[in-house]
Design a protein around this motif. Structure first.
Motif, PDB file in Angstrom:
ATOM      1  N   VAL A 122      37.962  31.434  36.841  1.00 57.41           N
ATOM      2  CA  VAL A 122      37.670  30.319  35.938  1.00 57.41           C
ATOM      3  C   VAL A 122      38.869  30.080  35.021  1.00 57.41           C
ATOM      4  N   HIS A 123      39.432  31.156  34.488  1.00 54.92           N
ATOM      5  CA  HIS A 123      40.588  31.037  33.585  1.00 54.92           C
ATOM      6  C   HIS A 123      41.848  30.671  34.363  1.00 54.92           C
ATOM      7  N   GLY A 124      42.053  31.318  35.524  1.00 51.35           N
ATOM      8  CA  GLY A 124      43.268  31.104  36.298  1.00 51.35           C
ATOM      9  C   GLY A 124      44.484  31.676  35.594  1.00 51.35           C
ATOM     10  N   GLY A 125      45.654  31.344  36.098  1.00 52.93           N
ATOM     11  CA  GLY A 125      46.888  31.817  35.474  1.00 52.93           C
ATOM     12  C   GLY A 125      47.150  33.283  35.749  1.00 52.93           C
ATOM     13  N   THR A 126      47.550  33.993  34.717  1.00 48.57           N
ATOM     14  CA  THR A 126      47.838  35.428  34.802  1.00 48.57           C
ATOM     15  C   THR A 126      47.069  36.118  33.693  1.00 48.57           C
ATOM     16  N   ALA A 127      46.436  37.243  34.005  1.00 52.21           N
ATOM     17  CA  ALA A 127      45.596  37.878  32.991  1.00 52.21           C
ATOM     18  C   ALA A 127      45.364  39.346  33.301  1.00 52.21           C
ATOM     19  N   LEU A 128      44.999  40.081  32.243  1.00 52.41           N
ATOM     20  CA  LEU A 128      44.479  41.434  32.356  1.00 52.41           C
ATOM     21  C   LEU A 128      42.961  41.317  32.369  1.00 52.41           C
TER      22      LEU A 128
ATOM     23  N   ALA B  50      29.839  29.663  45.900  1.00 53.16           N
ATOM     24  CA  ALA B  50      29.836  28.304  45.332  1.00 53.16           C
ATOM     25  C   ALA B  50      28.391  27.805  45.184  1.00 53.16           C
ATOM     26  N   TYR B  51      27.565  28.102  46.176  1.00 52.07           N
ATOM     27  CA  TYR B  51      26.133  27.773  46.102  1.00 52.07           C
ATOM     28  C   TYR B  51      25.509  28.478  44.890  1.00 52.07           C
ATOM     29  N   GLN B  52      25.823  29.762  44.731  1.00 50.80           N
ATOM     30  CA  GLN B  52      25.273  30.524  43.606  1.00 50.80           C
ATOM     31  C   GLN B  52      25.712  29.948  42.263  1.00 50.80           C
ATOM     32  N   ALA B  53      26.954  29.468  42.202  1.00 52.80           N
ATOM     33  CA  ALA B  53      27.457  28.861  40.961  1.00 52.80           C
ATOM     34  C   ALA B  53      26.678  27.598  40.623  1.00 52.80           C
ATOM     35  N   ALA B  54      26.465  26.738  41.617  1.00 50.89           N
ATOM     36  CA  ALA B  54      25.703  25.503  41.394  1.00 50.89           C
ATOM     37  C   ALA B  54      24.258  25.810  41.010  1.00 50.89           C
ATOM     38  N   LYS B  55      23.647  26.779  41.687  1.00 55.48           N
ATOM     39  CA  LYS B  55      22.256  27.159  41.410  1.00 55.48           C
ATOM     40  C   LYS B  55      22.119  27.707  39.989  1.00 55.48           C
ATOM     41  N   LEU B  56      23.079  28.520  39.574  1.00 49.34           N
ATOM     42  CA  LEU B  56      23.055  29.095  38.225  1.00 49.34           C
ATOM     43  C   LEU B  56      23.122  28.000  37.164  1.00 49.34           C
ATOM     44  N   LEU B  57      24.013  27.036  37.358  1.00 51.23           N
ATOM     45  CA  LEU B  57      24.122  25.924  36.399  1.00 51.23           C
ATOM     46  C   LEU B  57      22.844  25.092  36.364  1.00 51.23           C
TER      47      LEU B  57
ATOM     48  N   ALA C 280      39.470  39.002  52.354  1.00 55.81           N
ATOM     49  CA  ALA C 280      40.895  39.343  52.448  1.00 55.81           C
ATOM     50  C   ALA C 280      41.454  40.040  51.215  1.00 55.81           C
ATOM     51  N   GLY C 281      40.655  40.165  50.129  1.00 52.87           N
ATOM     52  CA  GLY C 281      41.175  40.736  48.888  1.00 52.87           C
ATOM     53  C   GLY C 281      41.911  39.727  48.037  1.00 52.87           C
ATOM     54  N   LEU C 282      41.683  38.420  48.313  1.00 50.51           N
ATOM     55  CA  LEU C 282      42.390  37.339  47.607  1.00 50.51           C
ATOM     56  C   LEU C 282      41.454  36.497  46.732  1.00 50.51           C
ATOM     57  N   ALA C 283      40.187  36.922  46.612  1.00 52.90           N
ATOM     58  CA  ALA C 283      39.189  36.255  45.755  1.00 52.90           C
ATOM     59  C   ALA C 283      38.894  34.825  46.186  1.00 52.90           C
ATOM     60  N   GLY C 284      38.937  34.552  47.485  1.00 53.15           N
ATOM     61  CA  GLY C 284      38.673  33.195  47.961  1.00 53.15           C
ATOM     62  C   GLY C 284      37.291  32.700  47.585  1.00 53.15           C
ATOM     63  N   GLY C 285      36.262  33.499  47.848  1.00 50.94           N
ATOM     64  CA  GLY C 285      34.898  33.103  47.494  1.00 50.94           C
ATOM     65  C   GLY C 285      34.705  32.971  45.999  1.00 50.94           C
ATOM     66  N   SER C 286      35.291  33.889  45.243  1.00 55.79           N
ATOM     67  CA  SER C 286      35.196  33.838  43.777  1.00 55.79           C
ATOM     68  C   SER C 286      35.882  32.595  43.231  1.00 55.79           C
ATOM     69  N   SER C 287      37.022  32.234  43.816  1.00 55.98           N
ATOM     70  CA  SER C 287      37.738  31.048  43.361  1.00 55.98           C
ATOM     71  C   SER C 287      36.958  29.778  43.691  1.00 55.98           C
ATOM     72  N   ASP C 288      36.284  29.770  44.849  1.00 54.30           N
ATOM     73  CA  ASP C 288      35.424  28.625  45.192  1.00 54.30           C
ATOM     74  C   ASP C 288      34.308  28.475  44.154  1.00 54.30           C
ATOM     75  N   ALA C 289      33.720  29.609  43.759  1.00 55.72           N
ATOM     76  CA  ALA C 289      32.653  29.588  42.750  1.00 55.72           C
ATOM     77  C   ALA C 289      33.184  29.080  41.415  1.00 55.72           C
TER      78      ALA C 289
END
Length: 285
Positions: free
Chosen positions: A141-147, A68-75, A97-106
C-alpha cells in the motif's frame, strides 16, 4: 467508471526472522523496495452487488482465495458498500515467487477502490486494512522503500536505493511461504544486519547495500530446492554485484550497477531459466 492501477513487485534487500509470536506468526524485520515489474489491475464498476475477478492466468484464483477479492470484500463489509466491482488482473509478476505479486494486487485494489467508491481513506488506514489480508500488503500500500517490522505491518519509510538494474530469475517451481517457515529453525538462523542496511540506504552507499544484503529464509529454501541455489551460483558467476533470494523464494535477484554487464548476465540466465527479467528500481514510488 473504470480505473487502471499499477501493482509493482517488491524485493527484499534484507529479511530477518526474530522469533515466533504467540499468535503463530513470526516477528520479522524486512527492508523492501519496489521494482519496475508490475501487474496491471483494471477496476470497473458493476451494476450488481458482487465482486468479479477476471484473469487469463490459470495460476490466479478467481474466487475468495484471491487477495484482490479479499481486499474488495473487506472494504465492502467494513464500509457497508453496496456497489459491485469487476477486477481484471493482467498478471506480469510470476506467481508464488517471493515478489509479493498477490499482495501488490490487493494493495492496488485497496487504493483503487478507495477512489472508485469515494471512501477517502488515508494511506495509513488502507495499510492497516491491508495487514488483515496478508503480511506484505501494508508495505505494498505504501510502496517505495521501507523497513517492515512486526509481522510486516509496521512500516517505516526509507530513502530509495541508488539507481541500478535488478535481474530476476525464477525457476519453474512455486514455493509455499508457510512451508518455508515450518522448516525454519530459529536457533540456527544467520541474521542479516538490518541496521547496517538501513544506514546504507540513508547514506546512499551502493557498495554497502550489496555487502549487507541477507535473507534468513534463504538457507531453508536452498536446501529444499537445489535449483534455486544453482541460479544463485550462476548469477554470481556471470558477474552480478550482489545476489540474493527474495522473500521465501524461489526468485533470485542480482543487483547490477553497470549496464555493460547486464546483457551478459541476462543472456546467461536465459540459457537455462524460463522466467528472467531485467528491470530498474522504483524505490520511491
Amino acid at each position: 467508471m473504470k480505473l487502471l492501477m499499477k501493482a509493482p513487485a517488491k524485493i527484499n534487500l534484507s529479511l530477518d526472522v526474530l522469533n515466533k509470536r504467540a499468535d503463530g506468526y513470526h516477528e520479522v524485520e524486512m527492508v523492501m523496495t519496489t521494482i519496475d515489474l508490475a501487474d496491471r489491475i483494471e477496476l470497473a464498476a458493476l451494476n450488481e452487488d458482487k465482486i468479479k475477478i477476471i484473469s487469463h492466468n490459470r495460476f490466479v484464483p478467481d474466487d475468495q482465495r484471491n487477495l484482490a477479492y479479499q481486499a474488495a470484500k473487506l472494504l465492502k463489509e467494513r464500509y457497508d458498500v453496496k456497489e459491485g466491482v469487476s477486477i481484471s488482473i493482467d498478471k506480469i509478476i510470476p506467481v508464488a515467487a517471493g515478489l509479493a505479486g498477490g499482495s501488490s494486487d490487493a494493495a492496488a485494489t485497496l487504493r483503487g477502490l478507495n477512489t472508485l467508491w469515494g471512501l477517502e481513506l488515508t494511506v495509513n488506514e488502507m495499510a492497516e486494512l491491508g495487514a488483515e489480508i496478508g503480511s506484505d500488503v501494508s508495505f505494498c500500500v505504501h510502496g517505495g522503500t521501507a523497513l517492515a517490522q512486526g509481522r510486516g505491518e509496521m512500516i517505516t519509510k526509507l530513502p530509495a536505493p541508488p539507481n541500478c538494474w535488478v535481474i530476476l530469475a525464477k525457476p519453474s517451481i512455486g514455493v509455499s511461504t508457510a512451508d518455508i517457515y515450518k522448516n525454519l529453525d530459529i536457533q540456527s538462523i544467520q541474521h542479516p544486519n538490518t541496521n547496517a542496511m538501513v544506514n546504507a540506504l540513508k547514506d546512499q552507499r551502493y557498495d554497502e547495500i550489496c555487502r549487507h544484503m541477507g535473507n534468513a529464509l534463504e538457507g531453508v529454501t536452498l536446501k529444499l530446492h537445489p535449483e534455486v541455489l544453482h541460479i544463485k551460483e550462476q548469477m554470481e558467476r556471470f558477474g552480478a554485484d550482489a545476489v540474493m533470494m527474495s522473500g521465501s523464494g524461489p526468485t533470485v535477484y542480482g543487483l547490477v550497477h553497470h549496464e555493460s554487464r547486464l546483457q551478459r548476465i541476462y543472456n546467461g540466465l536465459r540459457g537455462f531459466c524460463g522466467q528472467v527479467f531485467a528491470v530498474r528500481m522504483l524505490g520511491d514510488e
